[in-house]
Design an enzyme around this catalytic site. Structure first.
Site, mmCIF file in Angstrom:
data_model
loop_
_atom_site.group_PDB
_atom_site.id
_atom_site.type_symbol
_atom_site.label_atom_id
_atom_site.label_comp_id
_atom_site.label_asym_id
_atom_site.label_seq_id
_atom_site.Cartn_x
_atom_site.Cartn_y
_atom_site.Cartn_z
ATOM 1 N NE ARG A 80 -2.762 0.505 3.426
ATOM 2 C CZ ARG A 80 -1.985 0.782 4.500
ATOM 3 N NH1 ARG A 80 -1.302 1.906 4.569
ATOM 4 N NH2 ARG A 80 -1.908 -0.069 5.500
ATOM 5 C CE1 TYR A 133 -17.028 10.941 -15.946
ATOM 6 C CE2 TYR A 133 -16.422 11.077 -13.635
ATOM 7 C CZ TYR A 133 -16.842 10.338 -14.719
ATOM 8 O OH TYR A 133 -17.079 9.006 -14.571
ATOM 9 C CG ASP A 205 -10.268 15.826 -15.029
ATOM 10 O OD1 ASP A 205 -9.543 15.202 -15.832
ATOM 11 O OD2 ASP A 205 -11.297 15.343 -14.527
ATOM 12 C CE LYS A 230 -12.996 7.585 -18.203
ATOM 13 N NZ LYS A 230 -13.346 8.828 -17.557
#
Ligand SMILES: *Cc1c(COP(=O)(O)O)cnc(C)c1O
Length: 410
Positions: A80, A133, A205, A230
């Protein structure tokens, strides 16, 4: 005392433990590469020190043997906190965006959540775009707002509207350019100036453009956000997210929260994204070229009432896009005659364009934002037109794409 989350280098000295969340020693000095095409392939991608494997192996492992208590090999102690495959991707992301620190997450929204919780506290105010978004808007309006963070919506393509939305409590201005799904363009350098004047941070973004087409940090952004799902991944086979911090102190803060909250990208997902990024420049060139042809065809089509594509000279943000982007990207939206039913029918009739959410893969996709990706903003200031169709133009032969749209428009 031992700090989880030290960011080690694969070849760190035995027992060499970096304290806190400092940026790891780089495997390779990617700042020496000038061109993004080269950075995409080489940053973070050193030959494996053990075997010479030319791509980073998938370190599918949770924990690491210590040579005596605290004797870490290269600084890795628990995946992690850090994992070598993820480190390779994170170094690559930082180099691509020209930032000091890259961090990879389980999804774009996990990255956004980490950013907002790291940088905001109750009473703070944020400015968000009126065509963000849908998931970003939902995160602000229905999750973060419950913790006492105030927000207001502004048309970020209009600097006066951004200035008007700023309050003394504004700590963060969020920009998405080109925006989803209306392809609005915001002048990043101008909003960066407004943010600086207000003592706020600018977050961009960069999912639609990718670092190949647009470099927000060079234009003044403090943090870049990505849905790696994406264009970065590019093959519709992985969900992931990223943050890239311009400055080391914010990078450390975000790295602390990444480890403290735990929504990390797994080793295999990191590996898939790292592989996808190698072809990002050639894919983005082709996406942009195909999208330009599609947009041009749509502007001439009698059933199409409006085409939204920043590459078109009549687009209100064309001049700014031409200034801050290398090309105009692969996303095209358009409105059709006949309202919502007609828009839905176009989506249903498309064959080569696959009906589906998401974007940025090599295959072309079509969708109806009002009923699909942006259903969560219905009734809000971010509601999208009902007659809108959104295309993610892939890298197939453009003539096949044009023919499919012709038949879908009937
Ligand atoms: C998809 C997307 C997100 C969210 O990313 P996920 O990987 O789906 O969590 C954020 N911003 C934009 C612009 C997106 O397209």
């Amino acid at each position: 005392m031992r700090h989880r989350g030290s960011r080690p280098a694969l070849r760190g000295r035995r027992g060499d433990r970096r304290r806190g969340y400092a940026r790891p020693m780089s495997h390779q000095d990617s700042s020496s590469f000038e061109h993004l095409e080269t950075i995409a392939i080489h940053a973070g991608n050193t030959a494996d020190p053990l075997t010479g494997a030319v791509v980073p192996p998938i370190y599918q492992v949770s924990t690491y043997k210590q040579d005596g208590v605290g004797g870490l090999r290269g600084g890795y102690e628990y995946s992690r906190s850090a994992n070598p495959t993820r480190t390779a991707l994170e170094d690559n992301l930082a180099a691509l965006e020209g930032g000091r620190r890259g961090l990879a997450f389980a999804s774009g929204l996990a990255a956004e959540d980490c950013l907002l919780r790291a940088l905001l506290k109750p009473g703070d105010h944020v400015v968000i775009p009126n065509d963000a978004y849908g998931g970003t808007f939902r995160l602000f309006a229905r999750v973060v707002a419950r913790w006492g963070v105030e927000w207001s919506v502004a048309d970020t393509s209009d600097p006066a509207a951004v200035r008007a939305a700023v309050t003394p409590a504004t700590r963060l201005i969020w920009v998405e350019t080109p925006s989803n799904p209306l392809l609005g363009i915001t002048d990043i350098a101008v909003v960066a100036e407004i943010a600086r004047g207000a003592g706020a941070r600018l977050v961009v973004d960069n999912t639609f453009a990718s670092p190949y087409l647009q470099q927000p940090i060079a234009l003044g952004a403090d943090v870049v956000v990505h849905s790696l799902t994406k264009y970065m991944g590019g093959h519709s086979d992985v969900v992931g997210g990223a943050l890239v911090a311009a400055d080391a102190a914010i990078g450390e803060e975000l790295a602390f929260h990444q480890n403290a909250m735990g929504a990390i990208a797994g080793p295999f997902d990191s590996w898939l994204v790292l592989r996808g990024i190698k072809t990002l420049p050639v894919r983005m060139d082709r996406h942009s070229e195909n999208a330009g042809r599609v947009a041009e065809m749509l502007t001439r089509h009698p059933k199409v009432t409006r085409v939204l594509y920043p590459g078109l000279p009549e687009h209100p943000g064309h001049g700014i896009a031409a200034k801050q982007m290398k090309a105009f990207g692969g996303m095209v939206s358009f409105q059709v005659e006949g309202g919502e039913e007609a828009a839905v029918a176009v989506c249903d009739r498309a064959r080569l364009f696959t009906l589906g959410e998401s974007l940025g893969g090599v295959e072309s996709l079509i969708e109806h934002p009002g009923r699909m990706t942006h259903a969560s903003v219905a009734g809000s200031a971010l509601e999208v037109p009902a007659d809108l169709v959104r295309l993610s133009v892939g890298i197939e032969a453009v003539d096949d794409l044009l023919a499919d749209l012709e038949q879908a428009l009937g």
